[in-house]
Write a protein that holds these residues in place. Structure first.
Motif, PDB file in Angstrom:
ATOM      1  N   PRO A   1     -11.097   3.279  -8.756  1.00 41.75           N
ATOM      2  CA  PRO A   1      -9.921   3.748  -8.014  1.00 41.75           C
ATOM      3  C   PRO A   1     -10.334   4.773  -6.956  1.00 41.75           C
ATOM      4  N   VAL A   2      -9.732   4.673  -5.784  1.00 43.30           N
ATOM      5  CA  VAL A   2     -10.080   5.591  -4.702  1.00 43.30           C
ATOM      6  C   VAL A   2      -9.779   7.035  -5.091  1.00 43.30           C
TER       7      VAL A   2
ATOM      8  N   TYR B   1       0.828  -1.205   0.000  1.00 46.69           N
ATOM      9  CA  TYR B   1       0.000   0.000   0.000  1.00 46.69           C
ATOM     10  C   TYR B   1       0.865   1.257   0.000  1.00 46.69           C
ATOM     11  N   LEU B   2       1.958   1.246   0.781  1.00 43.07           N
ATOM     12  CA  LEU B   2       2.820   2.418   0.898  1.00 43.07           C
ATOM     13  C   LEU B   2       3.521   2.714  -0.424  1.00 43.07           C
ATOM     14  N   THR B   3       4.015   1.683  -1.091  1.00 41.02           N
ATOM     15  CA  THR B   3       4.665   1.903  -2.387  1.00 41.02           C
ATOM     16  C   THR B   3       3.668   2.418  -3.424  1.00 41.02           C
ATOM     17  N   GLY B   4       2.435   1.924  -3.351  1.00 45.97           N
ATOM     18  CA  GLY B   4       1.405   2.453  -4.243  1.00 45.97           C
ATOM     19  C   GLY B   4       1.070   3.891  -3.937  1.00 45.97           C
ATOM     20  N   LEU B   5       1.085   4.233  -2.651  1.00 43.87           N
ATOM     21  CA  LEU B   5       0.793   5.604  -2.241  1.00 43.87           C
ATOM     22  C   LEU B   5       1.839   6.572  -2.785  1.00 43.87           C
ATOM     23  N   VAL B   6       3.098   6.171  -2.779  1.00 42.05           N
ATOM     24  CA  VAL B   6       4.165   7.018  -3.333  1.00 42.05           C
ATOM     25  C   VAL B   6       3.938   7.279  -4.821  1.00 42.05           C
ATOM     26  N   ARG B   7       3.404   6.294  -5.520  1.00 38.70           N
ATOM     27  CA  ARG B   7       3.119   6.457  -6.950  1.00 38.70           C
ATOM     28  C   ARG B   7       1.798   7.167  -7.212  1.00 38.70           C
TER      29      ARG B   7
ATOM     30  N   LEU C   1      -3.909   4.893  -4.715  1.00 33.34           N
ATOM     31  CA  LEU C   1      -4.539   4.649  -3.420  1.00 33.34           C
ATOM     32  C   LEU C   1      -5.336   3.356  -3.401  1.00 33.34           C
ATOM     33  N   GLY C   2      -5.232   2.575  -4.443  1.00 29.95           N
ATOM     34  CA  GLY C   2      -5.950   1.312  -4.494  1.00 29.95           C
ATOM     35  C   GLY C   2      -7.356   1.472  -5.030  1.00 29.95           C
ATOM     36  N   TYR C   3      -8.105   0.373  -5.005  1.00 28.14           N
ATOM     37  CA  TYR C   3      -9.471   0.353  -5.511  1.00 28.14           C
ATOM     38  C   TYR C   3     -10.454   0.271  -4.355  1.00 28.14           C
ATOM     39  N   SER C   4     -11.568   0.930  -4.520  1.00 26.14           N
ATOM     40  CA  SER C   4     -12.627   0.879  -3.533  1.00 26.14           C
ATOM     41  C   SER C   4     -13.419  -0.412  -3.704  1.00 26.14           C
TER      42      SER C   4
END
Length: 335
Positions: A86-87, A68-74, A77-80
């Motif tokens: 996408p969030v 999740y953190l590596t995705g946040l840097v990019r 925020l992921g999928y709802s």
């Protein structure tokens, strides 16, 4: 000043890291199966297990957090789980509504609370001061959800002056999206019918949200003004023949506003928290409405993302407040 701002922005990274860590692990401690919720009530065990593996919920929590953190840097925020989107896209749709409501509430809070506090201090123990005390006590004592329901009963059910909720009437097309703020977008595009309708929908939730903060602002402004009006330099200004209006607004108010500015920064967080209740009661499609639905659906990505967003807004607002101190009091210097 630049060094101070850069240092605060660097600390923001650690604040967000701590918020994301706490929110992630607390949300995953809750005894619920997001894969089961996402798959639906009629899904088989194999379908749920396959979805759990696809979403990565079968992996250890530290690994899930790292992903999740590596995705946040990019910026991912992921999928709802609830909206299947996408969030980030959800936040783009819902956050402007909360900004519009919070800004409107803060404007009401400032244009009513500060003058009420100033007049209450200048005319101490007058009827205006007593009225200000009633407003302050009412704002602190009355629960926001009760006040919202009371306003709906009076101004919608009995008087029919404003709509019960929502941002626009059903069937009315929203204005061309520029900022996502209906009032501003309709004003810029000259869509006067939508402007009138959006203001009618905004006024009741904004007043409800502003009422408690207005009470605190008025009370702090009154206390600070009374203390400032008793200072030696105020008596000196009066002794030199300055008008009472000049003494109040040119000499006293500027110094008295420093505690009020501090409170305004804190009340921004209170308004964001209060917006959750107000948005639910008035069916206002903002970030609070979205977050409550995410909590009900155990939508982890949406819950963490909205928490981070509120943390960013709150931290940046307090940075703006610290910078505003310098404009109000030149004696304050940041190293």
């Amino acid at each position: 000043m630049k060094t101070f701002i850069l240092r605060r922005l660097a600390l923001l990274v650690f604040v967000l890291l701590g918020v994301s860590l706490l929110t992630f692990f607390i949300s995953h401690v809750v005894p619920a199966d997001p894969a089961r919720l996402a798959a639906g009530a009629h899904a088989t065990g194999k379908q749920v297990e396959a979805l759990r593996q696809k979403m990565g919920f079968d992996r250890p929590l530290p690994e899930q957090y790292w992903r999740y953190l590596t995705g946040l840097v990019r910026g991912d925020l992921g999928y709802s789980l609830a909206s299947r989107r996408p969030v980030v896209e959800d936040l783009k749709d819902y956050f402007p509504a909360t900004v519009e409501l919070t800004v409107a509430a803060m404007v009401i809070c400032l244009i009513v609370g500060i003058p009420l506090g100033v007049v209450s201090a200048v005319r101490k123990n007058s009827w205006v001061d007593h009225l200000g005390r009633v407003v302050c006590i009412g704002g602190v004592a009355l629960p926001i959800f009760w006040l919202a329901l009371l306003f709906q009963l009076i101004f919608y059910r009995w008087l029919g002056l404003v709509p019960a909720g929502g941002r626009l009437d059903p069937g009315m097309v929203h204005p061309q999206t520029i900022t996502g703020l209906y009032v501003l977008d309709s004003l810029v595009t000259g869509n006067w019918s939508v402007l009138q309708n959006s203001l009618a929908h905004l006024v009741m939730p904004a007043i409800t949200l502003a009422f408690a903060s207005l009470a605190w602002v008025a009370r702090v402004t009154r206390t600070s003004m009374l203390e400032t009006l008793g200072q030696d330099y105020i008596r000196t200004a009066r002794g030199k023949g300055h008008s009472e209006r000049g003494v109040v607004f040119q000499h006293a108010l500027r110094n008295a506003l420093i505690p009020t500015v501090t409170l305004v920064g804190l009340q921004t967080g209170a308004l964001l928290a209060g917006a959750f209740l107000v948005e639910i009661i008035f069916s206002w499609p903002g970030i609070g409405y979205y977050t409550v639905n995410a909590i009900m659906a155990m939508d982890f990505n949406a819950i963490i993302s909205t928490t981070l967003l509120v943390a960013v807004v709150y931290t940046v607002t307090n940075l703006v407040v610290d910078v505003a101190y310098v404009a109000l009091d030149p004696r304050i210097k940041y190293q």
